[in-house]
Design a protein around this motif. Sequence first.
Motif, PDB file in Angstrom:
ATOM      1  N   LEU A   1     -48.744 -10.906 108.956  1.00 50.73           N
ATOM      2  CA  LEU A   1     -48.273 -12.273 108.762  1.00 50.73           C
ATOM      3  C   LEU A   1     -48.892 -13.259 109.747  1.00 50.73           C
ATOM      4  O   LEU A   1     -48.839 -14.470 109.529  1.00 50.73           O
ATOM      5  N   GLY A   2     -49.451 -12.771 110.839  1.00 46.40           N
ATOM      6  CA  GLY A   2     -50.168 -13.650 111.768  1.00 46.40           C
ATOM      7  C   GLY A   2     -49.298 -14.662 112.480  1.00 46.40           C
ATOM      8  O   GLY A   2     -49.738 -15.784 112.755  1.00 46.40           O
ATOM      9  N   TYR A   3     -48.059 -14.277 112.811  1.00 47.93           N
ATOM     10  CA  TYR A   3     -47.165 -15.213 113.489  1.00 47.93           C
ATOM     11  C   TYR A   3     -47.710 -15.663 114.848  1.00 47.93           C
ATOM     12  O   TYR A   3     -47.379 -16.748 115.331  1.00 47.93           O
ATOM     13  N   HIS A   4     -48.545 -14.829 115.484  1.00 47.68           N
ATOM     14  CA  HIS A   4     -49.059 -15.179 116.813  1.00 47.68           C
ATOM     15  C   HIS A   4     -49.868 -16.471 116.782  1.00 47.68           C
ATOM     16  O   HIS A   4     -49.855 -17.242 117.751  1.00 47.68           O
ATOM     17  N   LEU A   5     -50.555 -16.741 115.677  1.00 43.35           N
ATOM     18  CA  LEU A   5     -51.355 -17.959 115.591  1.00 43.35           C
ATOM     19  C   LEU A   5     -50.472 -19.198 115.599  1.00 43.35           C
ATOM     20  O   LEU A   5     -50.740 -20.176 116.308  1.00 43.35           O
ATOM     21  N   ARG A   6     -49.393 -19.150 114.824  1.00 45.74           N
ATOM     22  CA  ARG A   6     -48.484 -20.300 114.773  1.00 45.74           C
ATOM     23  C   ARG A   6     -47.733 -20.472 116.094  1.00 45.74           C
ATOM     24  O   ARG A   6     -47.532 -21.600 116.564  1.00 45.74           O
ATOM     25  N   LEU A   7     -47.327 -19.385 116.705  1.00 44.43           N
ATOM     26  CA  LEU A   7     -46.612 -19.467 117.979  1.00 44.43           C
ATOM     27  C   LEU A   7     -47.518 -20.023 119.080  1.00 44.43           C
ATOM     28  O   LEU A   7     -47.064 -20.802 119.927  1.00 44.43           O
ATOM     29  N   ARG A   8     -48.769 -19.663 119.068  1.00 41.60           N
ATOM     30  CA  ARG A   8     -49.685 -20.199 120.079  1.00 41.60           C
ATOM     31  C   ARG A   8     -49.881 -21.697 119.912  1.00 41.60           C
ATOM     32  O   ARG A   8     -49.969 -22.438 120.899  1.00 41.60           O
ATOM     33  N   ARG A   9     -49.956 -22.150 118.669  1.00 42.44           N
ATOM     34  CA  ARG A   9     -50.093 -23.596 118.445  1.00 42.44           C
ATOM     35  C   ARG A   9     -48.850 -24.346 118.900  1.00 42.44           C
ATOM     36  O   ARG A   9     -48.940 -25.456 119.422  1.00 42.44           O
ATOM     37  N   LEU A  10     -47.680 -23.736 118.697  1.00 43.39           N
ATOM     38  CA  LEU A  10     -46.422 -24.420 118.982  1.00 43.39           C
ATOM     39  C   LEU A  10     -46.037 -24.319 120.457  1.00 43.39           C
ATOM     40  O   LEU A  10     -45.601 -25.307 121.068  1.00 43.39           O
ATOM     41  N   PHE A  11     -46.180 -23.139 121.039  1.00 43.47           N
ATOM     42  CA  PHE A  11     -45.732 -22.907 122.414  1.00 43.47           C
ATOM     43  C   PHE A  11     -46.872 -22.964 123.427  1.00 43.47           C
ATOM     44  O   PHE A  11     -46.634 -22.962 124.636  1.00 43.47           O
ATOM     45  N   GLY A  12     -48.111 -22.953 122.954  1.00 46.14           N
ATOM     46  CA  GLY A  12     -49.246 -22.941 123.866  1.00 46.14           C
ATOM     47  C   GLY A  12     -49.803 -21.560 124.093  1.00 46.14           C
ATOM     48  O   GLY A  12     -50.985 -21.401 124.403  1.00 46.14           O
ATOM     49  N   ASP A  13     -48.968 -20.546 123.932  1.00 46.24           N
ATOM     50  CA  ASP A  13     -49.424 -19.173 124.104  1.00 46.24           C
ATOM     51  C   ASP A  13     -48.329 -18.248 123.582  1.00 46.24           C
ATOM     52  O   ASP A  13     -47.186 -18.672 123.356  1.00 46.24           O
ATOM     53  N   CYS A  14     -48.668 -16.988 123.353  1.00 42.70           N
ATOM     54  CA  CYS A  14     -47.661 -15.967 123.061  1.00 42.70           C
ATOM     55  C   CYS A  14     -48.222 -14.618 123.471  1.00 42.70           C
ATOM     56  O   CYS A  14     -49.434 -14.442 123.590  1.00 42.70           O
ATOM     57  N   GLU A  15     -47.326 -13.682 123.700  1.00 43.75           N
ATOM     58  CA  GLU A  15     -47.692 -12.360 124.222  1.00 43.75           C
ATOM     59  C   GLU A  15     -47.219 -11.287 123.262  1.00 43.75           C
ATOM     60  O   GLU A  15     -46.122 -11.376 122.705  1.00 43.75           O
TER      61      GLU A  15
END
Length: 379
Positions: free
Chosen positions: A349-363
């Motif tokens: 689902l590639g949620y990491h891409l959306r989270l990085r755009r919204l939060f600046g980064d994700c782990e």
Amino acid sequence: MNRLSTSWGEVSLARFPADPRDPLRAWDAADEYLLRHLGETEPRPSGTVAVVGDRWGALATSLAAFHPVQISDSFLGREATRANLLRNGLDAGAVRLLSARDTPPERIDVLLVRVPKSLALLEDQLHRLAPALHEGTVVVGTGMVSEIHTSTLRLFERIIGPTRTSLAVRKARLILATPDPAIGAGPSPWPLRYALPDGIGVMSGRTVTNHAGIFCADRLDIGTRFFLKHLPGTRGPVRVVDLGCGNGVVGTAAALANPAAAVSFVDESFSAVASAEATHRENSGGEAEFLVADGVSRLPGGSADLVLCNPPFHSHRATTDSTARRMFGGAHRVLAPGGELWVVGNRHLGYHLRLRRLFGDCEVVASDPKFVVLKAVRK
């Protein structure tokens, strides 16, 4: 926004919340088929008209002149009905709004059922409504051909009475049932209670309660199982939000791991929140609140320290990430600086891409061949 033509006029309809970027309509061919059938049938609807499972208020809004009772398990569906009545200049009181957990009307003269995705939810609804039917009640169900199976018709037969189907039109079909008061189908078998498996942390072996229609209502789904093994630890009086709580197993796990935590269980399903409340009550005595809402819209901005989320990627039968997008945006708003959003989802689902755009980064906290657990921190 689109316009739907019916025998009683034309109505403007939109999903809720209305999003001009969303290409999905607020109705489909099954809704049109049902409305056309009612408009061509004599006599017209009269008495108490109950509309069950109306997804975005298309049926209730179109039939507002008959003052129907709408019975829905969806908060968003209910709010869509309110908004569509207002959009068309109709009296907000023209439709009586009930949840799937409310007591249904004592007598129903016309029962209209939009077949839900969940067979369990349909079973529960028919059991709850059957005592209100009489020999003269008109019962019409509707759904896309792909939604109506032999098991669907068997439920109508077993709980309501003799059942037949219409010809398919534009891949939609009607279900026509004749109530038989002699059937006496009895009470609904829902909710279900079952013990969780071992090896999932603090919830191992504990009992959960599931009302009908909850995702994986009769067993623990593998995504949640994976999430429970990797939940973050908290200490002290923190505010935790179980966003899209379902049966509440994730939020209850957070409450058991940290009895000082205050947990908010949030879902747009009335049955989900009722399930979460029962699960939490049986397993934890900690502080908790239970909210049927559009995501975290009822929580103050900056009020949460941790949001836990297993977002759905379907809206009824449509595959879409719009719900996840709105959940992530809501989490970003409600988290205090330094607060964390933890998400579990299918890897593809590639949620990491959306989270990085919204939060600046994700782990990436944990992963296996099918699922991934992600952490994003509010800056």
